[in-house]
Design an enzyme around this catalytic site. Sequence first.
Site, mmCIF file in Angstrom:
data_model
loop_
_atom_site.group_PDB
_atom_site.id
_atom_site.type_symbol
_atom_site.label_atom_id
_atom_site.label_comp_id
_atom_site.label_asym_id
_atom_site.label_seq_id
_atom_site.Cartn_x
_atom_site.Cartn_y
_atom_site.Cartn_z
ATOM 1 N N ILE A 64 0.845 -1.186 0.000
ATOM 2 C CA ILE A 64 0.000 0.000 0.000
ATOM 3 C C ILE A 64 0.885 1.242 0.000
ATOM 4 O O ILE A 64 1.775 1.385 0.843
ATOM 5 C CB ILE A 64 -0.937 0.018 1.233
ATOM 6 C CG1 ILE A 64 -1.789 -1.257 1.262
ATOM 7 C CG2 ILE A 64 -1.806 1.270 1.221
ATOM 8 C CD1 ILE A 64 -2.575 -1.467 2.545
ATOM 9 N N CYS A 65 0.634 2.118 -0.962
ATOM 10 C CA CYS A 65 1.284 3.430 -1.003
ATOM 11 C C CYS A 65 0.205 4.451 -1.346
ATOM 12 O O CYS A 65 -0.972 4.176 -1.152
ATOM 13 C CB CYS A 65 2.447 3.451 -1.995
ATOM 14 S SG CYS A 65 2.021 3.182 -3.728
ATOM 15 N N GLY A 66 0.575 5.602 -1.847
ATOM 16 C CA GLY A 66 -0.419 6.607 -2.175
ATOM 17 C C GLY A 66 -1.367 6.175 -3.276
ATOM 18 O O GLY A 66 -2.576 6.350 -3.183
ATOM 19 N N ALA A 108 -3.754 4.304 -0.917
ATOM 20 C CA ALA A 108 -4.485 4.905 0.192
ATOM 21 C C ALA A 108 -5.118 6.239 -0.191
ATOM 22 O O ALA A 108 -6.076 6.682 0.451
ATOM 23 C CB ALA A 108 -3.561 5.092 1.398
#
Length: 148
Positions: A64-66, A108
């Site tokens: 999970i990242c931006g 996210a």
Amino acid sequence: MKLAIGCDEAGFYLKEEVKKHLQGQGHEIEDVGVYNTDPAMYPDVAAAVAGKVLDGQAERGILICGTGIGMAMTANKFHGIRAAVCHDSFSTERSVKSNNAQIMCMGARVIGNELAKQLASMWISYEYQDGPSTPKIDRMMYYDAKRD
């Protein structure tokens, strides 16, 4: 299922929600970081999760990242890894059933907590379906091996 999970600072809070949700369903989660919202190098986290999957220490991984894009791009640099960005139910399903992805990537800044938890639960419930996509995956892996 044993899963490796990781994030960068943008994905920290969502990772914590997804991790808690999956643990509540009885899954074993190895969290490879990050553990706060300090700036981090997401390629290092993607490498750690990809390594766990390749070494058999985890059956699958979640990153999970931006946006999920950078994590997927990095994870896909590792020979044998198929990582997919999953932000809706159809891409989540097809990433496994058609493309045999071992790593799910989410953003996210793209989806909310509830959808991410729902998609993660769906994703780990799916199994690859050998069939019309098998020659395509074989070709994918052919090109993957040619990168040396």
